[in-house]
Structures are given as C-alpha cells and as structure tokens.
Design a protein around this motif. Structure first.
Motif: not given
Length: 75
Positions: A35-64
């Motif tokens: 839990x306690x690190x010099x930075x946060x242990x949160x991994x930011x997520x980005x997303x993609x929305x499929x414009x044909x079916x509405x599915x939302x795909x989440x992509x995490x920051x793998x480097x972090x």
C-alpha cells in the motif's frame, strides 16, 4: 508499427478512445503490491468504445503495473 485494435465482442475496428470516469478517474490496483510506496499504486486506465456494439474495452498502463509488481516482489 501499431497493431490495429478490434472489439473483442463483435470484431469491429470502429473504436473510439477515451477515459472511464466516476467522480474522479477510475484506477486498477494490483492486489500484490504494498500500500505505501513512494508514488501511488494506482494503475491508470484508458478505454475504447466500440461504435458498432457499445462494448467498452479497458486498457491498463502496463509499464506502471509491471514496475509496481516487480518492486513489490523484490521485497
């Protein structure tokens, strides 16, 4: 060269990038990190929305995530 992403639900390539939000950003927290690190242990997520079916795909920051997990496993 970047590989074109496809919707895992319908196979469409019509994906709109964006972020998923609540009252703030939504993050992924790996269970196997301290839990306690010099930075946060949160991994930011980005997303993609499929414009044909509405599915939302989440992509995490793998480097972090890899950095957090490697640091945690070293102790």
């Amino acid at each position: 060269m970047s590989k074109e992403r496809q919707c895992p639900c319908c196979g469409s390539a019509k994906l709109e990038p964006g972020k998923v939000q609540s009252s703030g950003k939504v993050y992924f927290r790996p269970e196997n990190t301290k839990f306690l690190t010099l930075g946060t242990n949160d991994v930011e997520l980005s997303a993609n929305l499929c414009m044909d079916c509405g599915y939302v795909m989440l992509i995490g920051d793998m480097r972090k995530a890899n950095k957090l997990l490697n640091k945690s496993q070293a102790h």
